[in-house]
Enzyme design. Structure first.
Site, PDB file in Angstrom:
ATOM      1  CE  LYS A 113      -4.556   0.441   0.357  1.00  0.00           C
ATOM      2  NZ  LYS A 113      -5.487  -0.646  -0.001  1.00  0.00           N
TER       3      LYS A 113
HETATM    4  N1  GLU Z   1      -7.173  -0.251  -3.139  1.00  0.00           N
HETATM    5  C1  GLU Z   1      -7.915  -1.441  -3.449  1.00  0.00           C
HETATM    6  C2  GLU Z   1      -7.932  -2.370  -2.256  1.00  0.00           C
HETATM    7  O1  GLU Z   1      -7.774  -1.959  -1.141  1.00  0.00           O
HETATM    8  C3  GLU Z   1      -7.444  -2.101  -4.733  1.00  0.00           C
HETATM    9  C4  GLU Z   1      -6.017  -2.542  -4.741  1.00  0.00           C
HETATM   10  C5  GLU Z   1      -5.554  -3.056  -6.089  1.00  0.00           C
HETATM   11  O2  GLU Z   1      -6.346  -3.137  -7.017  1.00  0.00           O
HETATM   12  O3  GLU Z   1      -4.347  -3.365  -6.197  1.00  0.00           O
HETATM   13  O4  GLU Z   1      -8.188  -3.531  -2.391  1.00  0.00           O
END
Ligand code: GLU
Length: 423
Positions: A113
């Protein structure tokens, strides 16, 4: 949203909560404590400063992060969040949850993240572009299609992903479709990615209702949050005949127990920038929405909205976590005692990363699928993970959260053991 307002959404340290969840799962499923020790840390974390020339001539310096929790099952995957209340430990928790989410879905990814502490709504389009390009440049050695693949999260969208894609591609000298997902269709995005998280939530609620012999029509749903996920989910639920009884954004909630006209709410929000004063609804606070009498409560915004404080007063029959980390472990215990079914984040909101996986595969192959193929494959993966979680919950007489995290942690632990510890 002001910075002070924003900083209040985290009452407890999210990384401590994520580690506590891992500890509980390790104990419940008898995972080797040494492995739990490895998994309770993030593999790599970078903190960068992001100086940006503002429109008024000043230079403002923002704080950015990219955290990789684990890459045992494949390259790291996870979104980029722009939020004024973002903290480093929050990014670490979100990275850990991505590891479990990808493992539960059976995707060949680890978890990551990233984010920048900023208020995207108060930046101009060009300030946002400069911030994104400088942040991307600062983390350029960390990301890549075989290494770590960002995507949208709270406060970022397809346009931000296009700038990341362009900045990375300009630096390496050619277009690299696989470096980021959630891109616009015009530059290698996947059909169905924008609504994918909401669609995954829809499939989970539908499957859970089926287990009780129920269906969408007349099911009362309250949705907290009206970003990409909340808005698309409200639309999909209304199309299925469910009764959307409450919606909210950061300004507050709107309620109508007979059902909100969702298309009208979407138009109202686009025109006025808020749900406030939506005709045919009563106004309430976000806190009141969480405690509303309904069949399904969907937190679709930020973490820690369901806590040990309000869990005893919740009147929902089921909670489906479209947001990451909306329920604290303290609240989980109370909800379990009260017999309220919780469909955990790593299961309920995984539709986004599943279609991100499809986008990555399509980009690497330079071969693009049709929308019905994307939705059908998404349904297969989410429903299979739901069924696996449901049966683990029965087998171990535990909660859906422990079952989902248990399956995921065991998959990562198995991969770690088979690969062996390097050197
Ligand atoms: N931000 C989204 C999540 O928390 C998508 C992450 C992604 O597609 O890599 O799952």
């Amino acid at each position: 949203m002001s910075a002070t307002e924003a900083s209040t959404h985290l009452r407890e340290n999210p990384f401590a909560l994520a580690r506590e969840q891992l500890r509980r799962v390790g104990e419940a499923f008898g995972v080797d404590p040494d492995l739990i020790g490895v998994l309770s840390k993030c593999k790599k974390s970078v903190e960068v400063s992001v100086p940006v020339a503002m429109d008024d001539g000043r230079v403002e310096v923002f704080e950015g992060y990219r955290v990789v929790h684990n890459v045992t099952r494949g390259p790291a995957k996870g979104g980029i969040r722009y939020h004024p209340g973002l903290t480093h430990d929050e990014v670490k928790a979100l990275a850990m949850w991505m590891t479990w989410k990808c493992a539960l879905m059976g995707l060949p990814f680890g978890g990551a993240k990233g984010g920048v502490v900023c208020s995207p709504k108060s930046l101009s389009h060009s300030e946002l572009e400069r911030l994104t390009r400088r942040y991307t440049t600062e983390i350029i050695n960390e990301i890549g299609p075989e290494k770590d693949i960002p995507a949208p999260d709270v406060g970022t969208d397809a346009q931000v992903m296009a700038w990341i894609f362009d900045t990375y591609s300009m630096n390496v000298g050619h277009s690299v479709l696989g470096v980021v997902t959630g891109k616009p269709l015009a530059v290698g995005g996947s059909v169905g990615r924008d609504g994918a998280t909401a669609r995954g939530v829809l499939y989970c609620i539908r499957t859970a209702l089926q287990k009780e012999g129920r269906r969408f029509p007349d099911t009362r749903v309250a949705i907290q949050g009206f970003g990409t996920v909340g808005r698309n989910l409200a639309r999909l639920l209304a199309e299925e005949g469910a009764r959307v009884v409450a919606l909210s954004d950061s300004n507050g909630a709107v309620i109508n127990q007979y059902g909100i006209d969702v298309p009208a709410a979407i138009v109202h929000k686009a025109e006025h920038g808020t749900l406030e004063a939506l005709p045919g609804t009563d106004e309430a606070s976000n806190e009141e929405l969480v405690e509303l009498e309904c069949d399904v409560l969907v937190p679709a915004a930020l973490e820690q909205v369901i806590t040990a404080d309000n869990a005893p007063r919740l009147k929902a029959h089921m909670i489906c976590e479209a947001a990451n980390g909306p329920t604290t472990p303290g609240a989980d215990e109370i909800l379990e005692d009260r017999g309220i079914l919780v469909l955990p984040d790593v299961l309920a909101n995984a539709g986004g990363v599943v279609v991100s996986y499809f986008e990555w595969v399509q980009g690497l192959q330079e071969y693009f699928w049709k929308e019905y193929e994307v939705n059908a494959k998404l349904n297969d993966i989410v429903v299979r993970a739901f069924e696996e979680t449901w049966s683990a919950r029965d087998r171990f007489s535990t909660t859906m959260r422990n079952a989902a995290y248990g399956i995921a942690v065991q998959r990562v632990a198995e991969a770690t053991t088979i690969r062996g510890l390097y050197p």
